[in-house]
Design a protein around this motif. Structure first.
Motif, PDB file in Angstrom:
ATOM      1  N   GLN A 104       0.874  -0.983  -0.049  1.00 39.76           N
ATOM      2  CA  GLN A 104      -0.063   0.191  -0.024  1.00 39.76           C
ATOM      3  C   GLN A 104       0.863   1.277   0.037  1.00 39.76           C
ATOM      4  N   GLN A 105       2.003   1.357   0.792  1.00 43.44           N
ATOM      5  CA  GLN A 105       3.069   2.117   0.867  1.00 43.44           C
ATOM      6  C   GLN A 105       3.555   2.727  -0.607  1.00 43.44           C
ATOM      7  N   ASN A 106       3.845   1.642  -1.384  1.00 48.50           N
ATOM      8  CA  ASN A 106       4.661   1.624  -2.502  1.00 48.50           C
ATOM      9  C   ASN A 106       3.601   2.391  -3.752  1.00 48.50           C
ATOM     10  N   LEU A 107       2.026   2.170  -3.241  1.00 55.94           N
ATOM     11  CA  LEU A 107       1.207   2.622  -4.453  1.00 55.94           C
ATOM     12  C   LEU A 107       1.170   3.906  -4.201  1.00 55.94           C
ATOM     13  N   MET A 108       1.566   4.677  -3.110  1.00 55.18           N
ATOM     14  CA  MET A 108       1.145   6.115  -3.091  1.00 55.18           C
ATOM     15  C   MET A 108       2.149   6.881  -3.561  1.00 55.18           C
TER      16      MET A 108
ATOM     17  N   ASP B 264      23.229   4.438  -5.010  1.00 58.36           N
ATOM     18  CA  ASP B 264      21.987   4.734  -4.627  1.00 58.36           C
ATOM     19  C   ASP B 264      21.038   4.530  -5.603  1.00 58.36           C
ATOM     20  N   LYS B 265      19.970   3.855  -5.299  1.00 59.00           N
ATOM     21  CA  LYS B 265      18.796   3.237  -6.280  1.00 59.00           C
ATOM     22  C   LYS B 265      17.717   3.075  -5.622  1.00 59.00           C
ATOM     23  N   SER B 266      16.502   3.027  -6.243  1.00 55.88           N
ATOM     24  CA  SER B 266      15.360   2.689  -5.843  1.00 55.88           C
ATOM     25  C   SER B 266      14.874   1.631  -6.540  1.00 55.88           C
ATOM     26  N   CYS B 267      14.339   0.722  -6.069  1.00 55.69           N
ATOM     27  CA  CYS B 267      13.765  -0.526  -6.610  1.00 55.69           C
ATOM     28  C   CYS B 267      12.150  -0.745  -6.297  1.00 55.69           C
ATOM     29  N   ALA B 268      11.812  -1.517  -7.517  1.00 50.83           N
ATOM     30  CA  ALA B 268      10.338  -1.682  -7.329  1.00 50.83           C
ATOM     31  C   ALA B 268      10.217  -3.391  -7.949  1.00 50.83           C
ATOM     32  N   ILE B 269       9.269  -4.014  -7.271  1.00 50.68           N
ATOM     33  CA  ILE B 269       8.875  -5.470  -7.780  1.00 50.68           C
ATOM     34  C   ILE B 269       7.543  -5.808  -7.698  1.00 50.68           C
ATOM     35  N   SER B 270       6.849  -6.507  -8.588  1.00 47.81           N
ATOM     36  CA  SER B 270       5.706  -6.921  -8.430  1.00 47.81           C
ATOM     37  C   SER B 270       5.547  -8.386  -8.915  1.00 47.81           C
ATOM     38  N   ALA B 271       4.860  -9.273  -8.194  1.00 46.09           N
ATOM     39  CA  ALA B 271       4.483 -10.630  -8.863  1.00 46.09           C
ATOM     40  C   ALA B 271       2.776 -10.684  -8.934  1.00 46.09           C
ATOM     41  N   ARG B 272       2.194  -9.468  -9.020  1.00 46.39           N
ATOM     42  CA  ARG B 272       0.726  -9.568  -9.141  1.00 46.39           C
ATOM     43  C   ARG B 272       0.231  -9.689 -10.602  1.00 46.39           C
TER      44      ARG B 272
ATOM     45  N   LYS C 225       3.465  -0.847 -12.905  1.00 51.83           N
ATOM     46  CA  LYS C 225       3.679   0.477 -13.541  1.00 51.83           C
ATOM     47  C   LYS C 225       3.606   1.479 -12.440  1.00 51.83           C
ATOM     48  N   THR C 226       2.677   1.462 -11.616  1.00 55.27           N
ATOM     49  CA  THR C 226       2.684   2.341 -10.575  1.00 55.27           C
ATOM     50  C   THR C 226       3.959   2.370  -9.759  1.00 55.27           C
ATOM     51  N   TYR C 227       4.366   1.072  -9.254  1.00 55.68           N
ATOM     52  CA  TYR C 227       5.560   0.972  -8.481  1.00 55.68           C
ATOM     53  C   TYR C 227       6.727   1.770  -9.207  1.00 55.68           C
ATOM     54  N   VAL C 228       6.936   1.610 -10.551  1.00 51.22           N
ATOM     55  CA  VAL C 228       7.913   1.753 -11.362  1.00 51.22           C
ATOM     56  C   VAL C 228       7.948   3.493 -11.182  1.00 51.22           C
ATOM     57  N   LEU C 229       6.923   4.053 -11.704  1.00 48.02           N
ATOM     58  CA  LEU C 229       6.702   5.358 -11.709  1.00 48.02           C
ATOM     59  C   LEU C 229       7.256   6.105 -10.285  1.00 48.02           C
ATOM     60  N   ASN C 230       6.796   5.488  -9.033  1.00 48.61           N
ATOM     61  CA  ASN C 230       7.143   6.159  -7.931  1.00 48.61           C
ATOM     62  C   ASN C 230       8.434   5.860  -7.710  1.00 48.61           C
ATOM     63  N   THR C 231       9.201   4.666  -8.138  1.00 44.35           N
ATOM     64  CA  THR C 231      10.495   4.430  -7.937  1.00 44.35           C
ATOM     65  C   THR C 231      11.329   5.554  -8.581  1.00 44.35           C
TER      66      THR C 231
ATOM     67  N   TRP D  87       8.762  -3.684 -21.629  1.00 42.83           N
ATOM     68  CA  TRP D  87       8.599  -2.658 -22.459  1.00 42.83           C
ATOM     69  C   TRP D  87       7.484  -1.844 -22.297  1.00 42.83           C
ATOM     70  N   SER D  88       6.275  -2.546 -21.775  1.00 46.03           N
ATOM     71  CA  SER D  88       5.212  -2.045 -21.637  1.00 46.03           C
ATOM     72  C   SER D  88       5.161  -1.357 -20.349  1.00 46.03           C
ATOM     73  N   VAL D  89       5.748  -1.737 -19.325  1.00 43.12           N
ATOM     74  CA  VAL D  89       6.029  -0.976 -18.050  1.00 43.12           C
ATOM     75  C   VAL D  89       7.098   0.273 -18.224  1.00 43.12           C
ATOM     76  N   ILE D  90       7.956   0.126 -19.259  1.00 45.21           N
ATOM     77  CA  ILE D  90       8.863   1.097 -19.540  1.00 45.21           C
ATOM     78  C   ILE D  90       8.104   2.389 -20.126  1.00 45.21           C
ATOM     79  N   GLN D  91       7.290   2.254 -20.982  1.00 44.84           N
ATOM     80  CA  GLN D  91       6.459   3.299 -21.952  1.00 44.84           C
ATOM     81  C   GLN D  91       5.496   3.756 -20.913  1.00 44.84           C
ATOM     82  N   ALA D  92       4.941   3.166 -19.860  1.00 46.68           N
ATOM     83  CA  ALA D  92       4.132   3.703 -18.934  1.00 46.68           C
ATOM     84  C   ALA D  92       4.612   5.161 -18.373  1.00 46.68           C
ATOM     85  N   LEU D  93       5.947   5.434 -18.490  1.00 49.70           N
ATOM     86  CA  LEU D  93       6.587   6.545 -17.835  1.00 49.70           C
ATOM     87  C   LEU D  93       6.632   7.836 -18.980  1.00 49.70           C
ATOM     88  N   GLN D  94       6.340   7.468 -20.199  1.00 51.18           N
ATOM     89  CA  GLN D  94       6.342   8.457 -21.032  1.00 51.18           C
ATOM     90  C   GLN D  94       5.664   9.887 -20.915  1.00 51.18           C
TER      91      GLN D  94
END
Length: 450
Positions: free
Chosen positions: A179-183, A241-249, A257-263, A286-293
């Motif tokens: 829930q925190q990572n979605l914010m 120094d990095k920020s990481c995101a991961i999802s198995a959903r 996509k939300t996690y990566v944007l916040n990251t 590629w789909s996750v990456i393009q969501a940052l466009q």
């Protein structure tokens, strides 16, 4: 002259410094140590002494719990004492029994009674430091191994550290982090706006519990600023120094996509940022990456050289020498940004090879490169200009975040949600955000004021 050491706890009046109570916790003979084993206290002795100190402190603290409760919260009537309750409390290294005063409303029409267990007073009977240790063990080891590790730390079995409790708590905390990572991160969590960010997205497979299925995929992403990719030696680099995101959903990549944007936002992403994004060629990456466009100036998407090399290597190992030379030439063309020529050489080589199995593998390689042709670049040129062209560093994160926990025991199988929750803890650790997230997201959710 012979001496002994006494470990004493004194209760002292602050105003007069009068000792009103004194308890001797332990007495030690002073003798010359005959071996290093006799030097100081043994592990179990240290924990035993600490447990006695805890008991002394807890006994005094329990006298003050709810001491200021005078009126009934139900009717406003006067409260009277109603005996005491014995209740468990689990500290990091020891278990204790608290004696907590109970109260009851003296209004005969109300007779409200106060629950006085540790859970009722504090919301939990486990100290948060122990809960944090259990989560860390559960995230890094199998739950049964985590139980064994905690037993070694404590020098004894404690029921509160059983594998079921560790599993339950890890899932609970992982869900809080989900829930925190979605914010959207607060401004103080984000770096200053930057011109460039590197994003690497990859996937790892996890054994699944469902029958007739072998595994499911978890996507992992790491975002960092170019200056934070620093050399260790001539052949190795690390991200400092990095920020990481991961999802198995399994939710059409919405969570990822939300996690990566916040990251990326944490690393300074803004509308003027150029994102250099590397992936293994899978469409979901590629789909996750393009969501940052919509959130950046431009995305420079690159099929990463590390995965290209992984596709070539099995074929290079299996071909004859003259065929291997042709394949090396095709790879050399790719390295120098000549994708069309490389694909032509692969077609010629395919027509020359007679072995159908090798022919099939070569076609798979060719299809892979053609499907990702728009992401092929001049890798040699990027290397010469000291620009990122490979996700090899991120690949090591796949090993450390996914494989080290979810594939260490070949017999272990996971549900998607169970794996997803544990992975949130591991991602926070890799991002070096675990300590901050524990205080910001977990403790408040547990009802603890830090």
């Amino acid at each position: 002259m012979e001496f002994e050491l006494r470990i004493v706890v004194e209760k002292v009046a602050i105003s007069t410094q009068e000792v009103v109570e004194r308890n001797t916790l332990k007495t030690y003979d002073i003798e010359a140590p005959q071996s290093i084993l006799e030097l100081g206290l043994r592990h179990a002795e240290q924990i035993s002494l600490l447990s006695k100190v805890q008991n002394s402190i807890l006994a005094e603290q329990c006298k003050l719990i709810r001491k200021d409760h005078k009126t009934c919260p139900n009717c406003g009537g006067k409260l009277g004492r109603n005996g005491t309750t014995k209740s468990k409390f689990h500290a990091v290294f020891s278990d204790h029994q608290l004696t907590i005063q109970k109260h009851r409303c003296q209004n005969p029409d109300c007779r409200w009674q106060q629950s006085s267990t540790t859970n009722a007073v504090f919301g939990s009977n486990i100290h948060p430091d122990l809960a944090k240790l259990q989560c860390e063990q559960g995230a890094n080891f199998s739950y049964r191994q985590a139980q064994e590790n905690l037993e070694k730390i404590n020098t004894c079995h404690r029921s509160i550290n059983n594998h079921t409790q560790i599993s339950r708590l890890s899932a609970q905390v992982g869900e809080m982090l989900c829930q925190q990572n979605l914010m959207t991160p607060q401004s103080e969590e984000c770096a200053e706006p930057v011109e460039s960010i590197i994003l690497q997205v990859d996937g790892g497979h996890i054994p699944i519990k469902e029958k007739q299925k072998r595994s499911f995929e978890a996507l992992f992403a790491v975002a960092y600023r170019p200056e934070n990719l620093q050399p260790i030696d001539n052949n190795h680099r690390t991200i400092v120094d990095k920020s990481c995101a991961i999802s198995a959903r399994e939710d059409n990549l919405e969570t990822m996509k939300t996690y990566v944007l916040n990251t990326a936002l944490k690393q300074g992403l803004n509308s003027n940022t150029i994102v250099t994004a590397l992936a293994d060629g899978a469409q979901n990456c590629w789909s996750v990456i393009q969501a940052l466009q919509p959130h950046c100036k431009h995305i420079e998407a690159i099929l990463d050289w590390f995965h290209i090399g992984k596709k070539f290597q099995p074929l290079l190992n299996s071909l004859a020498e003259n065929e291997r030379e042709s394949l090396e030439n095709a790879k050399w063309k790719l390295w120098h940004g000549q994708a069309t020529e490389a694909l032509e050489k692969l077609t010629i080589l395919r027509n020359q090879i007679k072995d159908q199995k090798q022919k099939s593998k070569l076609k798979a390689l060719q299809d892979y490169l053609q499907g990702n042709q728009k992401y092929l670049i001049n890798y040699e040129q990027r290397q010469q200009s000291n620009q990122t062209f490979t996700s090899q560093v991120a690949e090591s994160h796949i090993d450390s975040v996914i494989n080290a926990r979810h594939k260490r025991d070949g017999k272990m199988q996971w549900s998607r949600e169970g794996a997803h929750n544990v992975l949130q803890i591991r991602a926070a650790m890799v991002s070096q955000e675990w300590q901050n997230n524990w205080h910001k997201a977990v403790l408040p959710a547990l009802g603890v004021v830090a």
